[in-house]
Design an enzyme around this catalytic site. Structure first.
Site, PDB file in Angstrom:
ATOM      1  N   HIS A  52      -7.779   9.668  -1.466  1.00  0.00           N
ATOM      2  CA  HIS A  52      -7.085   9.647  -0.180  1.00  0.00           C
ATOM      3  C   HIS A  52      -7.874  10.325   0.942  1.00  0.00           C
ATOM      4  CE1 HIS A  52      -2.702   9.376   1.453  1.00  0.00           C
ATOM      5  NE2 HIS A  52      -3.582   9.084   2.378  1.00  0.00           N
ATOM      6  N   TYR A 106       2.717   9.961  -0.239  1.00  0.00           N
ATOM      7  CA  TYR A 106       3.867   9.380   0.463  1.00  0.00           C
ATOM      8  C   TYR A 106       5.178   9.687  -0.255  1.00  0.00           C
ATOM      9  CZ  TYR A 106       0.208   6.452   2.645  1.00  0.00           C
ATOM     10  OH  TYR A 106      -0.909   5.987   3.290  1.00  0.00           O
ATOM     11  N   ASP A 160       0.842  -1.198   0.000  1.00  0.00           N
ATOM     12  CA  ASP A 160       0.000   0.000   0.000  1.00  0.00           C
ATOM     13  C   ASP A 160       0.876   1.246   0.000  1.00  0.00           C
ATOM     14  OD1 ASP A 160      -2.927   1.125   0.827  1.00  0.00           O
ATOM     15  OD2 ASP A 160      -1.362   2.248   1.866  1.00  0.00           O
ATOM     16  N   LYS A 215      -3.050   5.946  -3.963  1.00  0.00           N
ATOM     17  CA  LYS A 215      -4.149   6.862  -3.646  1.00  0.00           C
ATOM     18  C   LYS A 215      -3.916   8.212  -4.333  1.00  0.00           C
ATOM     19  CE  LYS A 215      -3.843   4.803   0.948  1.00  0.00           C
ATOM     20  NZ  LYS A 215      -2.432   4.417   0.862  1.00  0.00           N
TER      21      LYS A 215
END
Length: 280
Positions: A107, A49, A44, A74
């Site tokens: 997200h 990120y 994931d 996401k």
């Protein structure tokens, strides 16, 4: 690896490897590589990120068949429109070096810039339209959301042709989110648990420590097992090899009902941020 079944019939491994706050470069590459070597088949990540490149490279270099890895990313808050979402999905595919995603999520439902005049409602509808197109084209195998509360889901249902298959929220002992969970389950939406260890806050809880001692397991393993027995899909994150390995050792025991209830109500563990109030 045991699996759940999504509403479209696709299988999804019951535990995933989370990469939030895992730095791009060596840290992300090494941790994902180690996780895959240890048996994880569900990774994931997210645009926010900023490690999709390293995650993708680790998957590519693993020499594991692509169809044997379940990969999630996401779409971030600044891509909430039809055209921006489409472009950002293509960018994620490129960074991850894959030609399809197993799961794609919105997200957050209500980014700060979209709160005036409920602009988030139209933005989510447009973003979801892009998701549905990628899903129908086979470039995304499943679509869902993250941090969506009931009212966000109900709003999305008004325009969605395809209902979300997943809602990824903060679920951990002390944060069971019973009402939201029941609503999602009623709509056949699988609950994924990010921060299933309460971002580490559970390690300070004495009751969790006592239950861990009872089962001769770690506090982390107890928390992850709690998630599984609730029907949730935990996404533990670690960059420490021994923890990455031990987080998989949760399929050989069961918590009794009393301990599940105790863990439901423990205090001092991090809880879900209000998506209508977060400062981004």
């Amino acid at each position: 690896m045991e699996t759940y079944q999504l509403s479209n019939g696709n299988a999804i491994p019951k535990i995933g490897f989370g990469t939030w706050n895992v730095a791009d470069g060596k840290e992300a590459y090494d941790s994902v590589s180690f996780a895959l070597n240890e048996g994880y088949r569900h990774i994931d990540t997210a645009q926010a990120y900023k490690n999709e490149g390293s995650v993708g490279q680790a998957i590519k270099d693993s020499n594991i068949n692509r169809q044997d890895i379940f990969l999630t990313t996401k779409v971030w808050n600044d891509k909430h429109s039809y055209e921006l979402a489409k472009a950002s999905i293509e960018e994620s595919l490129s960074k991850l070096q894959v030609d399809y995603l197993d799961l794609l999520l919105i997200h957050w439902p209500n980014p700060k810039p979209l709160r005036q005049d409920d602009a988030w409602k139209k933005a989510n509808a447009e973003t979801w339209k892009a998701f549905e197109e990628f899903y129908k084209a086979g470039k995304v195998k499943a679509i869902g959301v993250s941090n969506f509360m009931r009212h966000h889901l109900e709003e999305l249902f008004k325009t969605a042709e395809i209902k979300p298959m997943v809602n990824q929220i903060l679920l951990a002992p002390g944060c069971p989110q019973d009402d939201l969970v029941a609503f999602c389950q009623d709509h056949n939406i699988l609950l994924e648990a990010y921060s299933p260890l309460g971002t580490g806050s559970i390690f300070k809880n004495d009751l969790a420590k006592e239950i861990a001692q009872k089962y001769q397991k770690s506090v982390a393993q107890i928390a992850l097992r709690w998630n599984l027995q609730k029907g949730f899909l935990p996404l533990p994150k670690s960059v420490t090899p021994k923890n990455i390995t031990s987080n998989l050792a949760i399929f050989d025991f069961e918590l009794d009902d009393k301990d599940i209830e105790t863990l439901d109500h423990i205090e001092g563990v991090k809880t879900q941020a209000d998506p209508d109030e977060v400062d981004f």
